[in-house]
Design a protein around this motif. Structure first.
Motif, short mmCIF file in Angstrom:
data_model
loop_
_atom_site.label_atom_id
_atom_site.label_comp_id
_atom_site.label_asym_id
_atom_site.label_seq_id
_atom_site.Cartn_x
_atom_site.Cartn_y
_atom_site.Cartn_z
N SER A 1 4.27 19.14 28.39
CA SER A 1 4.50 19.33 29.83
C SER A 1 5.86 19.96 30.13
O SER A 1 5.97 20.78 31.05
CB SER A 1 4.32 18.02 30.59
OG SER A 1 5.28 17.07 30.18
N ALA B 1 -4.84 27.59 34.63
CA ALA B 1 -6.11 26.93 34.33
C ALA B 1 -5.91 26.01 33.13
O ALA B 1 -5.21 26.36 32.18
CB ALA B 1 -7.20 27.95 34.03
N GLY B 2 -6.52 24.84 33.19
CA GLY B 2 -6.46 23.92 32.07
C GLY B 2 -5.53 22.74 32.33
O GLY B 2 -4.92 22.63 33.39
N GLU B 3 -5.47 21.89 31.35
CA GLU B 3 -4.66 20.67 31.39
C GLU B 3 -3.62 20.72 30.28
O GLU B 3 -3.83 21.35 29.25
CB GLU B 3 -5.56 19.45 31.17
CG GLU B 3 -6.67 19.29 32.18
CD GLU B 3 -6.20 18.60 33.44
OE1 GLU B 3 -5.30 17.75 33.35
OE2 GLU B 3 -6.74 18.92 34.52
N CYS B 4 -2.52 20.01 30.50
CA CYS B 4 -1.46 19.94 29.49
C CYS B 4 -1.35 18.52 28.94
O CYS B 4 -1.38 17.56 29.70
CB CYS B 4 -0.11 20.32 30.09
SG CYS B 4 0.44 21.93 29.63
N GLN B 5 -1.16 18.43 27.64
CA GLN B 5 -0.85 17.15 27.03
C GLN B 5 0.58 16.79 27.43
O GLN B 5 1.42 17.65 27.66
CB GLN B 5 -0.95 17.22 25.50
CG GLN B 5 -2.27 17.72 24.97
CD GLN B 5 -2.32 19.23 24.82
OE1 GLN B 5 -1.59 19.97 25.45
NE2 GLN B 5 -3.23 19.70 23.98
N SER C 1 -0.58 32.26 28.01
CA SER C 1 -0.71 30.83 27.82
C SER C 1 0.67 30.20 27.72
O SER C 1 1.62 30.83 27.25
CB SER C 1 -1.49 30.56 26.54
OG SER C 1 -1.42 29.19 26.19
N ASP D 1 5.54 23.68 29.26
CA ASP D 1 4.71 24.30 30.28
C ASP D 1 5.51 24.54 31.56
O ASP D 1 5.49 25.63 32.12
CB ASP D 1 3.50 23.41 30.56
CG ASP D 1 2.60 23.93 31.66
OD1 ASP D 1 1.80 24.83 31.38
OD2 ASP D 1 2.70 23.42 32.79
N CYS E 1 -0.52 25.20 26.34
CA CYS E 1 -1.52 24.19 26.70
C CYS E 1 -2.38 24.63 27.88
O CYS E 1 -3.50 24.15 28.02
CB CYS E 1 -0.86 22.85 27.00
SG CYS E 1 0.39 22.89 28.28
N ARG E 2 -1.91 25.51 28.72
CA ARG E 2 -2.70 26.04 29.83
C ARG E 2 -2.67 27.56 29.78
O ARG E 2 -1.72 28.15 29.27
CB ARG E 2 -2.12 25.60 31.19
CG ARG E 2 -2.15 24.12 31.41
CD ARG E 2 -1.86 23.76 32.85
NE ARG E 2 -0.50 24.12 33.26
CZ ARG E 2 -0.11 24.18 34.54
NH1 ARG E 2 -0.96 23.92 35.51
NH2 ARG E 2 1.13 24.51 34.85
N THR E 3 -3.71 28.18 30.30
CA THR E 3 -3.73 29.63 30.41
C THR E 3 -3.35 30.05 31.82
O THR E 3 -3.44 29.26 32.75
CB THR E 3 -5.12 30.20 30.06
OG1 THR E 3 -6.08 29.67 30.97
CG2 THR E 3 -5.50 29.88 28.62
#
Length: 121
Positions: free
Chosen positions: A82, A74-78, A49, A85, A52-54
């Motif tokens: 960012s 996969a997933g979204e980031c706040q 991870s 990430d 925020c995303r995996t």
């Protein structure tokens, strides 16, 4: 001059659950937000991870470099996560070298950015 390439100590690297503690960019280091992890499986798998995303995929070890042969997010980031990430994806996604000292794993990209993980197992 040529220097002998030191192989990655796979026994310590593979299968260990690593918890990200520090981001290294330029001359600075910052702490990590969220739960960012990395596991390189002895079967060639990778998961983790960015906080925020995996991510998942597969890897190979070539002398002193770990290369992801597949890498899916996969997933979204706040918005506030960012930059973190992006740095993690850049370091891991382009091939990286590792140094293990005690319970710490330092991952370095070709561009000089890095990540410092601690064994969480």
């Amino acid at each position: 001059r040529f220097a002998r390439v030191t192989p990655i100590p796979a026994a310590a690297l593979l299968g260990t659950p690593w918890q990200l503690e520090t981001l290294i960019a330029g001359d600075g280091a910052t702490s990590v937000q969220g739960d960012a992890t990395l596991i390189l499986g002895s079967d060639g798998s990778v998961s983790g991870s960015t906080g925020c995303r995996t991510f998942s995929g597969s890897h190979v070890i070539d002398a002193d470099t770990v290369l992801f042969t597949t890498f899916a997010m996969a997933g979204e980031c706040q918005e506030e996560l960012s930059d973190q990430d992006g740095l993690i994806v850049n370091v891991l996604g382009d091939g990286f070298t590792t140094v293990i000292e005690g319970d710490r794993l330092t991952v370095s990209s070709r561009g000089g950015e890095g990540l410092v993980y601690r064994d969480s197992g």
